[in-house]
Scaffold this motif. Sequence first.
Motif, PDB file in Angstrom:
ATOM      1  N   GLY A 176      10.109   3.533   3.418  1.00 35.44           N
ATOM      2  CA  GLY A 176       8.951   2.831   3.502  1.00 35.44           C
ATOM      3  C   GLY A 176       8.568   2.047   1.843  1.00 35.44           C
ATOM      4  O   GLY A 176       9.523   2.069   1.047  1.00 35.44           O
ATOM      5  N   GLY A 177       7.664   1.245   2.127  1.00 34.58           N
ATOM      6  CA  GLY A 177       7.224   0.375   1.070  1.00 34.58           C
ATOM      7  C   GLY A 177       8.028  -1.000   0.709  1.00 34.58           C
ATOM      8  O   GLY A 177       8.677  -1.194   1.599  1.00 34.58           O
ATOM      9  N   LEU A 178       8.002  -1.619  -0.341  1.00 34.39           N
ATOM     10  CA  LEU A 178       8.452  -2.789  -0.634  1.00 34.39           C
ATOM     11  C   LEU A 178       9.910  -2.875  -0.803  1.00 34.39           C
ATOM     12  O   LEU A 178      10.472  -3.702  -0.194  1.00 34.39           O
ATOM     13  N   GLY A 179      10.673  -1.667  -0.882  1.00 34.92           N
ATOM     14  CA  GLY A 179      11.777  -1.329  -0.885  1.00 34.92           C
ATOM     15  C   GLY A 179      12.744  -1.543   0.496  1.00 34.92           C
ATOM     16  O   GLY A 179      13.666  -2.243   0.764  1.00 34.92           O
ATOM     17  N   VAL A 208       0.773  -1.077   0.097  1.00 35.88           N
ATOM     18  CA  VAL A 208      -0.081  -0.032   0.022  1.00 35.88           C
ATOM     19  C   VAL A 208       0.955   1.098   0.022  1.00 35.88           C
ATOM     20  O   VAL A 208       0.468   2.253  -0.634  1.00 35.88           O
ATOM     21  N   GLU A 209       2.034   1.394   0.776  1.00 35.70           N
ATOM     22  CA  GLU A 209       2.866   2.454   0.956  1.00 35.70           C
ATOM     23  C   GLU A 209       3.600   2.686  -0.548  1.00 35.70           C
ATOM     24  O   GLU A 209       3.704   3.681  -0.912  1.00 35.70           O
ATOM     25  N   THR A 210       3.808   1.760  -1.202  1.00 36.50           N
ATOM     26  CA  THR A 210       4.498   1.715  -2.666  1.00 36.50           C
ATOM     27  C   THR A 210       3.540   2.365  -3.498  1.00 36.50           C
ATOM     28  O   THR A 210       3.743   3.366  -4.303  1.00 36.50           O
ATOM     29  N   LEU A 211       2.260   1.841  -3.385  1.00 34.82           N
ATOM     30  CA  LEU A 211       1.229   2.542  -4.460  1.00 34.82           C
ATOM     31  C   LEU A 211       0.938   3.862  -3.898  1.00 34.82           C
ATOM     32  O   LEU A 211       0.615   4.834  -5.000  1.00 34.82           O
ATOM     33  N   TYR A 212       1.059   3.988  -2.579  1.00 30.94           N
ATOM     34  CA  TYR A 212       0.679   5.578  -2.279  1.00 30.94           C
ATOM     35  C   TYR A 212       1.918   6.508  -2.745  1.00 30.94           C
ATOM     36  O   TYR A 212       1.522   7.422  -3.332  1.00 30.94           O
ATOM     37  N   MET A 213       2.968   6.029  -2.620  1.00 32.67           N
ATOM     38  CA  MET A 213       4.213   6.789  -3.361  1.00 32.67           C
ATOM     39  C   MET A 213       4.124   6.931  -4.632  1.00 32.67           C
ATOM     40  O   MET A 213       4.321   8.280  -5.321  1.00 32.67           O
ATOM     41  N   LEU A 214       3.726   6.084  -5.297  1.00 35.76           N
ATOM     42  CA  LEU A 214       3.418   5.860  -6.934  1.00 35.76           C
ATOM     43  C   LEU A 214       2.437   6.939  -7.243  1.00 35.76           C
ATOM     44  O   LEU A 214       2.760   7.584  -8.167  1.00 35.76           O
ATOM     45  N   LEU A 215       1.251   6.974  -6.608  1.00 34.03           N
ATOM     46  CA  LEU A 215       0.309   7.720  -6.856  1.00 34.03           C
ATOM     47  C   LEU A 215       0.365   9.297  -6.699  1.00 34.03           C
ATOM     48  O   LEU A 215       0.132  10.084  -7.495  1.00 34.03           O
ATOM     49  N   SER A 270      11.894  13.205   7.762  1.00 32.54           N
ATOM     50  CA  SER A 270      12.629  12.662   6.717  1.00 32.54           C
ATOM     51  C   SER A 270      12.751  11.238   6.352  1.00 32.54           C
ATOM     52  O   SER A 270      13.295  10.687   5.710  1.00 32.54           O
ATOM     53  N   ILE A 271      11.760  10.300   7.163  1.00 30.64           N
ATOM     54  CA  ILE A 271      11.634   8.861   6.860  1.00 30.64           C
ATOM     55  C   ILE A 271      10.105   8.656   6.487  1.00 30.64           C
ATOM     56  O   ILE A 271       9.135   9.591   7.052  1.00 30.64           O
ATOM     57  N   GLY A 272       9.794   7.361   6.110  1.00 31.26           N
ATOM     58  CA  GLY A 272       8.479   7.114   5.744  1.00 31.26           C
ATOM     59  C   GLY A 272       8.057   7.280   4.365  1.00 31.26           C
ATOM     60  O   GLY A 272       8.724   8.182   3.636  1.00 31.26           O
ATOM     61  N   ALA A 273       6.966   6.809   3.919  1.00 34.85           N
ATOM     62  CA  ALA A 273       6.320   7.117   2.499  1.00 34.85           C
ATOM     63  C   ALA A 273       6.207   8.539   1.980  1.00 34.85           C
ATOM     64  O   ALA A 273       6.652   8.762   0.985  1.00 34.85           O
ATOM     65  N   THR A 274       5.631   9.276   2.962  1.00 31.20           N
ATOM     66  CA  THR A 274       5.429  10.699   2.541  1.00 31.20           C
ATOM     67  C   THR A 274       6.834  11.415   2.153  1.00 31.20           C
ATOM     68  O   THR A 274       6.862  12.225   1.226  1.00 31.20           O
ATOM     69  N   ALA A 275       7.614  11.219   3.171  1.00 34.64           N
ATOM     70  CA  ALA A 275       8.829  11.829   3.124  1.00 34.64           C
ATOM     71  C   ALA A 275       9.611  11.274   1.729  1.00 34.64           C
ATOM     72  O   ALA A 275      10.097  12.195   1.115  1.00 34.64           O
TER      73      ALA A 275
END
Length: 246
Positions: A198-201, A42-49, A114-119
């Motif tokens: 965050g995310g799959l990475g 979900v985090e990866t999709l969030y960053m992508l979108l 500076s960390i997390g999907a939004t950052a």
Amino acid sequence: MNNLKLEWYDAVTDSFPGFSAKMEELLPNAWPLLDEFAVAFVETLYMLLLTVVIAGVIGLIVGIMMTLTGPKGLLPHRGFYKALDTLINIFRSIPFVILLALLVNFTRIVAGTSIGATAASVPIIVGTIPFFARQVEIALLEVDPGVIEAAEAMGSSPLDIIFRVYLREGLPALLRVSASTVINVIGLTAMAGAVGGGGLGTVAIARGYQRSRMDVIVVATVLILLIVFVSQATFNLLIKMTDHKK
């Protein structure tokens, strides 16, 4: 988002004990991490979108401006074009890992951390804008000059030509470059995992690589490839629907 806890593992274990046992045998380290994989997906999709929307809009605008003010544009302006061209070349030349470090303070200001999907999305967006802008310029330059000249002869304004000629005639090419940009963004979301983005990475690196758990890396890679294949298939369908030349 990181606090999201899914109960998939217990539910699947209780409902399908035989299947669960087989998966534990095949994926001893990855199978118990179903909830983390779900959150990371979900985090990866969030960053992508988020990147597609923000960088897509800004990159499209910058690309159109490059096309209009370029040597063959409707409103040629050497100084303005040269300034944009230089900025795009500079930011495209910075490796993404270095860009992450350079934008740490800016990321904290924008995202509050500076960390997390939004950052992680902040440097991804900054790195994607010049890439997509250049792709948009290349795509729009493929539009038949004769169609543009005909629109000018009919008295169309530059704004009319942008929407009725450039964007309409260049739509298939724009979709093609958008597809390559989206796939590039997916790769950047995985790279952001190296710094806790965050995310799959992050799952692949923190849970897999750093602990020598190959099955975790494999599962994360398969999920990333799934997003890539679905994205590419979607764009292929859109291109087929809009390419009226075929």
